[in-house]
Design an enzyme around this catalytic site. Structure first.
Site, mmCIF file in Angstrom:
data_model
loop_
_atom_site.group_PDB
_atom_site.id
_atom_site.type_symbol
_atom_site.label_atom_id
_atom_site.label_comp_id
_atom_site.label_asym_id
_atom_site.label_seq_id
_atom_site.Cartn_x
_atom_site.Cartn_y
_atom_site.Cartn_z
ATOM 1 N N GLY A 33 14.789 20.333 7.253
ATOM 2 C CA GLY A 33 15.163 19.021 6.690
ATOM 3 C C GLY A 33 15.158 17.923 7.743
ATOM 4 N N LYS B 26 15.116 3.679 7.658
ATOM 5 C CA LYS B 26 14.647 2.824 8.767
ATOM 6 C C LYS B 26 13.299 2.185 8.480
ATOM 7 C CE LYS B 26 13.894 7.329 9.340
ATOM 8 N NZ LYS B 26 14.655 8.537 9.291
ATOM 9 N N GLY C 186 18.726 15.745 10.138
ATOM 10 C CA GLY C 186 19.279 16.878 9.388
ATOM 11 C C GLY C 186 20.387 16.417 8.467
ATOM 12 N N THR D 79 17.589 15.931 1.007
ATOM 13 C CA THR D 79 18.318 16.434 2.179
ATOM 14 C C THR D 79 19.582 15.611 2.430
ATOM 15 O OG1 THR D 79 16.241 17.163 3.176
ATOM 16 C CG2 THR D 79 18.118 16.902 4.661
ATOM 17 N N ASP E 9 8.180 6.655 13.151
ATOM 18 C CA ASP E 9 9.611 6.712 12.823
ATOM 19 C C ASP E 9 10.432 6.204 14.016
ATOM 20 O OD1 ASP E 9 11.912 7.849 11.078
ATOM 21 O OD2 ASP E 9 12.221 8.791 13.041
ATOM 22 N N GLU F 14 10.310 13.659 8.122
ATOM 23 C CA GLU F 14 10.134 12.724 7.015
ATOM 24 C C GLU F 14 9.255 13.369 5.943
ATOM 25 O OE1 GLU F 14 11.663 9.572 6.926
ATOM 26 O OE2 GLU F 14 12.631 10.597 8.568
ATOM 27 N N LYS G 161 12.925 2.806 14.237
ATOM 28 C CA LYS G 161 14.300 2.808 14.759
ATOM 29 C C LYS G 161 14.423 1.850 15.943
ATOM 30 C CE LYS G 161 14.978 7.536 13.179
ATOM 31 N NZ LYS G 161 14.751 8.942 13.497
ATOM 32 N N GLY H 278 20.504 9.527 13.563
ATOM 33 C CA GLY H 278 21.300 10.483 12.775
ATOM 34 C C GLY H 278 22.791 10.248 12.897
ATOM 35 N N ARG I 6 14.673 19.187 -12.816
ATOM 36 C CA ARG I 6 14.728 20.657 -12.868
ATOM 37 C C ARG I 6 14.868 21.294 -11.491
ATOM 38 N NH1 ARG I 6 9.308 21.164 -15.953
ATOM 39 N NH2 ARG I 6 9.048 19.606 -14.372
HETATM 40 P P1 NAP Z 1 14.143 13.837 0.685
HETATM 41 O O1 NAP Z 1 14.758 15.122 0.998
HETATM 42 O O2 NAP Z 1 12.669 13.760 0.454
HETATM 43 O O3 NAP Z 1 14.917 13.223 -0.569
HETATM 44 C C1 NAP Z 1 14.444 12.107 -1.282
HETATM 45 C C2 NAP Z 1 15.171 12.012 -2.612
HETATM 46 O O4 NAP Z 1 14.671 10.908 -3.348
HETATM 47 C C3 NAP Z 1 14.977 13.242 -3.512
HETATM 48 O O5 NAP Z 1 16.138 13.514 -4.245
HETATM 49 C C4 NAP Z 1 13.853 12.827 -4.461
HETATM 50 O O6 NAP Z 1 13.945 13.455 -5.721
HETATM 51 C C5 NAP Z 1 14.135 11.348 -4.598
HETATM 52 N N1 NAP Z 1 12.909 10.607 -4.846
HETATM 53 C C6 NAP Z 1 11.789 10.625 -4.082
HETATM 54 N N2 NAP Z 1 10.849 9.845 -4.643
HETATM 55 C C7 NAP Z 1 11.373 9.361 -5.767
HETATM 56 C C8 NAP Z 1 10.887 8.531 -6.794
HETATM 57 N N3 NAP Z 1 9.644 8.063 -6.775
HETATM 58 N N4 NAP Z 1 11.717 8.206 -7.834
HETATM 59 C C9 NAP Z 1 12.961 8.710 -7.885
HETATM 60 N N5 NAP Z 1 13.491 9.501 -6.934
HETATM 61 C C10 NAP Z 1 12.693 9.825 -5.908
HETATM 62 O O7 NAP Z 1 14.423 12.761 1.850
HETATM 63 P P2 NAP Z 1 15.626 12.773 2.894
HETATM 64 O O8 NAP Z 1 15.240 13.576 4.067
HETATM 65 O O9 NAP Z 1 16.898 13.032 2.202
HETATM 66 O O10 NAP Z 1 15.572 11.242 3.397
HETATM 67 C C11 NAP Z 1 16.089 10.195 2.624
HETATM 68 C C12 NAP Z 1 16.146 8.939 3.478
HETATM 69 O O11 NAP Z 1 16.984 9.174 4.618
HETATM 70 C C13 NAP Z 1 14.793 8.504 4.059
HETATM 71 O O12 NAP Z 1 14.784 7.096 4.145
HETATM 72 C C14 NAP Z 1 14.806 9.108 5.453
HETATM 73 O O13 NAP Z 1 13.975 8.402 6.359
HETATM 74 C C15 NAP Z 1 16.256 8.930 5.814
HETATM 75 N N6 NAP Z 1 16.783 9.828 6.840
HETATM 76 C C16 NAP Z 1 16.557 11.168 6.762
HETATM 77 C C17 NAP Z 1 17.105 12.006 7.723
HETATM 78 C C18 NAP Z 1 16.882 13.488 7.703
HETATM 79 O O14 NAP Z 1 17.249 14.140 8.676
HETATM 80 N N7 NAP Z 1 16.304 14.061 6.666
HETATM 81 C C19 NAP Z 1 17.878 11.471 8.741
HETATM 82 C C20 NAP Z 1 18.111 10.094 8.791
HETATM 83 C C21 NAP Z 1 17.550 9.284 7.827
HETATM 84 P P3 NAP Z 1 13.695 15.053 -5.883
HETATM 85 O O15 NAP Z 1 14.802 15.690 -5.105
HETATM 86 O O16 NAP Z 1 13.803 15.297 -7.343
HETATM 87 O O17 NAP Z 1 12.337 15.287 -5.292
HETATM 88 N N1 HSE Z 2 12.633 12.422 10.600
HETATM 89 C C1 HSE Z 2 13.692 11.816 11.330
HETATM 90 C C2 HSE Z 2 13.837 12.520 12.650
HETATM 91 C C3 HSE Z 2 14.974 11.906 10.553
HETATM 92 O O1 HSE Z 2 13.301 13.610 12.810
HETATM 93 O O2 HSE Z 2 14.480 11.971 13.550
HETATM 94 C C4 HSE Z 2 16.113 11.186 11.210
HETATM 95 O O3 HSE Z 2 15.922 9.808 11.166
#
Ligand code: NAP
Ligand code: HSE
Length: 435
Positions: A190, A108, A307, A16, A204, A193, A208, A137, A51
């Protein structure tokens, strides 16, 4: 000044957030390059599954399944750790920092679990660690605390720090749905977590809050020293009470510091927030944070808290800061002064409370409940009885006058022992905090 005219960015994790960063670096490339005076190159990225279909086009020769290869690539100047979790993400972060590279992270959980180790590695090897996207965010709250409010001491910081929970609570209130129904949507958008229990059980938000507490007070408060409760036990009975009595239910992080005693406490719990407060009206995926400084007074920050796009905005802001730092040389960022505050004892954490419980609908029950609260020195302010879905039972909702966490815990322990109380009572705090 270093001579870098091209900055090679390595992105570990193209989910995401990673895809958002890729998309918006490409989209804003001309403006970013002109402002920063360098060429930006999205040099390499790593994923788990080559893939998987992505929303951004990444040439196959720039993709790998080995995040460490990206983090340690000699051509990569700046590593974005967007994998999540505390295992591979830690290895990747430390490997890059030990090579003196700069790391930008949205993680975090990692920072909360290994903050001191990460900062030490950055200091020791001349690298830097940026983490604006780790809290709230798209809201630049790290910058606000670290830079904009540097003149202040912070007696009270409280806020909605989890977009998933706020989205769920808003939809529960508006549409009368239960939380599992809405959670599936929050995941598809998205927001959640990879392990969504981190969101709905409050962890979470706790991660933070630990980061904010560190920035504001220089103390890392471990989550085991916090009070952490999530939103999984909330029902439509609680939402209806809130609506009818001038409140909104929000999952809040509350960080309090008493400068006379030096005590600090961090807690996370669903809270009845009076509608007159700004944060009661922060809805959907938005986060809101109230920061009270002794010089500035109260300041409030609102924005999308989860997001792809808001998080990418925060990551790119760190990329820009990192590039300025790389080009100017290693000017250190202002860091909090390390300080170990004692934890506030539970009897000093005061507030009003809401208790909802199912009870046998029979004579004497109210008297037994009143005795239990009185034995813990908790004074009841109001009692409301509603029909229960359980046969032969009623739902009771009590609110209390000002009490404290120690007394309310003793009350709950007594209530649990009563045979007329059915199931687990639910406790909410009433959020009339003042600094
Ligand atoms: P996500 O969609 O699950 O993406 C994780 C990425 O890491 C994917 O590309 C995945 O590969 C790769 N990955 C996962 N496990 C792996 C492994 N064992 N080896 C190699 N690559 C691996 O997560 P996300 O939502 O983007 O979040 C990423 C970070 O940002 C997290 O720390 C989360 O807490 C933080 N965050 C997220 C948001 C949000 O709104 N989503 C907001 C703020 C902070 P594949 O794509 O091939 O599965
Ligand atoms: N899962 C987290 C949330 C992503 O919903 O706030 C942003 O840190």
């Amino acid at each position: 000044m270093t001579e870098l005219s091209v900055i090679n960015i390595g992105i570990c994790g193209l989910g995401t957030v990673g895809q958002g960063v890729w998309k918006h670096v490409e989209g804003a490339r001309a403006a970013l390059e002109s402002r920063l005076g360098v060429k930006l190159r999205l040099h390499r990225a790593s994923v788990r599954d080559l893939r998987k279909k992505r929303s951004v086009r990444v040439p196959a020769n720039r993709l790998t399944t080995d995040p460490l290869a990206v983090a340690t690539d000699p051509d990569v100047h700046l590593v974005c750790e967007l994998i999540g979790g505390t295992t591979i993400a830690r290895e990747v972060t430390l490997a890059a920092l030990r090579l003196g590279k700069t790391v930008v992270s949205a993680n975090k959980a990692l920072l909360c679990a290994h903050g001191p180790e990460i900062f030490a590695a950055a200091r020791q090897h001349g690298g830097h660690f940026f983490f604006e996207a780790s809290v709230a965010g798209g809201i630049p709250i790290i910058k606000a605390l670290r830079e904009g409010l540097v003149a202040n001491r912070f007696g009270l910081i409280y806020g909605i720090l989890n977009g998933t929970c706020n989205y769920i609570l808003t939809r529960m209130e508006r549409e009368g749905l239960s939380y599992p129904e809405i959670l599936a949507e929050a995941k598809a958008l998205g927001y959640a977590e990879a392990d969504e229990s981190l969101d709905v059980e409050g962890w979470d938000t706790a991660h933070k809050a630990a980061i904010l507490a560190y920035l504001a007070h220089g103390t890392w408060v471990p989550t085991k020293s916090m009070l952490v409760e999530g939103i999984t036990q909330l029902t439509q009975a609680d939402i209806a009470y809130a609506r009818d009595n001038g409140y909104a239910i929000k999952l809040l992080a509350v960080i309090t510091r008493d400068f006379a005693s030096d005590e600090l406490f961090v807690r996370v719990h669903p809270t009845l927030v009076p509608r007159t407060k700004v944060l009661a009206n922060v809805n959907e995926v938005y986060n809101g944070i109230s920061v009270t400084g002794d010089v500035v007074g109260e300041t409030v920050y609102i924005g999308r808290g989860a997001g792809q796009d808001p998080t990418a905005s925060a990551v790119i802001s760190d990329i820009a800061d990192a590039i300025i730092l790389l080009r100017r040389g290693n000017t250190p960022l202002p860091e909090p002064v390390e300080h170990r505050c004692p934890l506030t004892p539970l009897e000093h954490i005061e507030g009003r409370y809401y208790i909802r419980m199912d009870v046998k609908d029979e004579p004497g029950v109210l008297a037994r409940i009143a005795t239990s609260t009185a034995q813990s020195q908790v004074s009841i302010a109001s009692v409301l009885q509603r029909p229960s879905e359980r046969a032969g039972a009623a739902t009771l909702i009590l609110t209390t006058h000002t009490s404290n966490e120690k007394a309310i815990r003793a009350t709950l322990a007594r209530l649990r022992r009563l045979s007329s109380v059915l199931g687990e009572p639910l406790l909410l705090r009433i959020g009339d905090f003042t600094a």
